[in-house]
Design an enzyme around this catalytic site. Structure first.
Site, PDB file in Angstrom:
ATOM      1  CB  SER A 200     -48.663 -25.187 -33.312  1.00  0.00           C
ATOM      2  OG  SER A 200     -47.310 -24.991 -32.486  1.00  0.00           O
TER       3      SER A 200
ATOM      4  CE  LYS B 147     -45.260 -22.393 -34.842  1.00  0.00           C
ATOM      5  NZ  LYS B 147     -45.017 -23.417 -33.833  1.00  0.00           N
TER       6      LYS B 147
ATOM      7  CB  SER C  50     -45.441 -27.487 -32.172  1.00  0.00           C
ATOM      8  OG  SER C  50     -46.563 -27.523 -31.220  1.00  0.00           O
TER       9      SER C  50
END
Lengths: 65, 475
Positions: free
Chosen positions: B156, B82, B180
């Site tokens: 997320s 990420k 997330s």
């Protein structure tokens, strides 16, 4: 608890050095009122006695598996 | 083996083929890069692909293995992270234009550990802006769900979910503040674990809410998740909040035996009226399946679960606003519209409400621990619904709409980040919505540092079902 108005929210913003204008101001008012309401609605017994302990890693609190 | 088939191997299988030199790290890396080039213009799961560096690292891994310097199950295996984690010399945006030119001078600890293990970094994955989870506008392309391109891959860590599900990396890292990792795992039919807070270093990770942030793997199988977690877990002197507790061998702990384990069925979650019926059915059947494997069901209660989302949002809003103090005042309109609202809310939330949120956090934590005295693991849905359609427009038009966004499915994950206990999501079925099959996830939570137990219970479930073998249409 009465909802805050956009003027109230604008004053809160000024208190922390923020100039809040539309269209954000109205949306922010909705958001803030929602959060206030959701938190105010939760009144578990004994809450006033609860000390919000700072985050301490679980191993230091002796709470291992 | 045909190169195009390599991306469909698990980390465990690929790692073994690399160890025995039946597959080269260069072949594997090329195979993934080819797939990214072919598919990702549709998915937008990557922000940055580091083709040249990845191939160079793959050649070095190949040479090292040929010299007998094999490092372990991730040596030569391509992965992605990420874009919340620092990567030395490689753009790290946090999903925001405000960091559009930020190139860290060092790796985050978790990235450094993966490099030391010989894993091959393919690139940086898309995400909600600054991991808030509410952003609508994605400056680097909107990530799409491989199971239905109209739908959200989960936030997320949206790129981590999309890329892993579409076989665009062998495994990935996400970050979980309020769900997330678990939400993308739920939405994309993957295994994602939010580790015990303190198990994984936060050094070099762009913060969202320091008291709840934690990085962890999103993988296609439980074993792959265990292998990835093994590599990144453990004390880091650069992160004083990281734990010195010894890290067990997670992979070796995958026995598949759960005889006698008590499964705490969280009644406020399973009985909640906001759970979509197909989700409720799948999760109920999954719990029954665990019982058929020898586990014992126990009903437990976490009365504050329904308010966990609001408590999480309040704490996250305030802590995020503090992190972004200067930019809120000088560059506010460069943030996504919804992120502006979240940060401004946190900037002006009355202190007494923040204090109450922290008190509620402590009470929630006590309730979670009380439930964990009655059960070895807790079981509940990973989300109240399958992947939702991508948001059409930003903004909040009423207080009621704002209330809806702060409640519902987010309480199912938020309850465990408030308690800072580990929680994972594993696929447990599919819902059919508008003619498309969408994944459903079973969430399991446990005591601090019982990450291995969670993985083993998930493994027992996974190995006796076939949900994890299905591929999205795009793949």
């Amino acid at each position: 608890m009465a909802d805050l108005s956009p003027d109230d929210v604008q004053s809160l913003g000024r208190a922390v050095g923020l100039t809040l204008t539309e269209p954000l101001l109205t949306e922010l008012t909705h958001n803030l009122n929602a959060m206030r309401e959701l938190l105010e609605d939760v009144r578990p017994p004994g809450l006033e006695q609860v000390e919000p302990l700072p985050i301490i890693p679980p191993y230091e609190r002796g709470e291992h598996a | 083996m045909h190169k195009a088939d390599i991306p469909f191997l698990s980390v465990a299988a690929l790692g073994e083929l690399i160890r025995t030199r039946e597959v080269s790290p260069v072949e594997a890396t090329e195979a993934y890069l080819d797939r990214i080039e072919a598919i990702d213009s549709t998915l937008h799961s990557y922000i940055t692909v580091c083709r040249h560096d990845a191939l160079q690292a793959a050649r070095e891994a190949e040479a090292a293995i040929a010299r007998g310097e094999y490092r372990g199950p991730l040596h030569g295996v391509p992965y992605a992270v990420k874009d919340q984690f620092w990567t030395k010399g490689l753009l790290t945006t946090g999903g925001s234009v405000l960091l559009g030119d930020f190139v860290p001078e060092e790796d985050a600890t978790v990235v450094a550990r993966l490099r030391s293990a010989g894993a091959i970094l393919l690139g940086k994955l898309n995400m909600s802006e600054f991991a808030t989870g509410n952003s609508v506008h994605h400056p680097y392309g909107t990530p799409h769900n491989p199971w239905d391109l109209r739908r959200n891959p989960g936030t997320s860590s949206s790129g981590s979910g999309a890329a892993t599900a579409a076989f665009l990396c062998a495994t990935s890292l996400g970050e979980d503040t309020g769900g997330s990792i678990r939400n993308p795992a739920n939405n994309c039919g993957l295994v994602g674990i939010r580790p015990t807070w303190g198990l994984v270093s936060r050094y070099g990770m762009l913060g969202a809410c320091w008291s709840m942030d934690i990085g962890g793997p999103i993988s296609r199988t439980v074993e792959d998740c265990a292998i990835t977690l093994q590599t990144i877990a453990g004390y880091d002197p650069c992160d004083p909040s990281s734990s010195k507790a010894p890290v067990p061998d997670y992979r070796a702990g995958l026995t598949g035996t759960i005889q006698g384990r008590r499964i705490g069925v969280v009644k406020e979650a399973v009985e909640a009226d906001f759970i979509e019926p197909q989700v409720k059915t799948a999760v109920t059947q999954a719990i029954a399946h665990l019982v058929s494997l020898g586990a014992t069901p126990v009903e437990v209660s976490i009365p504050l679960l329904p308010s966990a989302a609001a408590v999480t949002r309040a704490i996250l809003a305030v802590e995020s606003a503090a992190l972004h103090h200067d930019w809120i005042r000088t560059r506010l309109h460069e943030y996504d519209h919804n992120v502006q609202l979240d940060f401004l809310t946190g900037a002006i939330l009355p202190a007494q409400l923040y204090y109450k949120a922290q008190q509620l956090r402590e009470l929630t934590r006590r309730q979670v621990f009380a439930a964990l005295q009655q059960a070895d693991v807790l079981a509940l849905p990973g989300s109240s619904e399958p992947a939702a359609l991508l948001p059409a427009a930003p903004g909040i038009h009423s207080k009621e709409e704002a209330r809806q966004r702060m409640a519902g499915r987010r309480s199912l994950t938020g309850v465990f980040n408030l308690a800072n206990v580990p929680a994972l999501c594993v696929p447990c079925g599919f819902a059919t919505i508008e003619g498309k099959d969408l994944p459903i996830g079973l969430q399991l939570a446990g005591k601090p540092f019982a990450d291995g137990l969670l993985l083993n219970v998930a493994y027992a479930y996974e190995q006796s079902t076939t949900w994890h073998t299905r591929r999205p249409p795009l793949a």
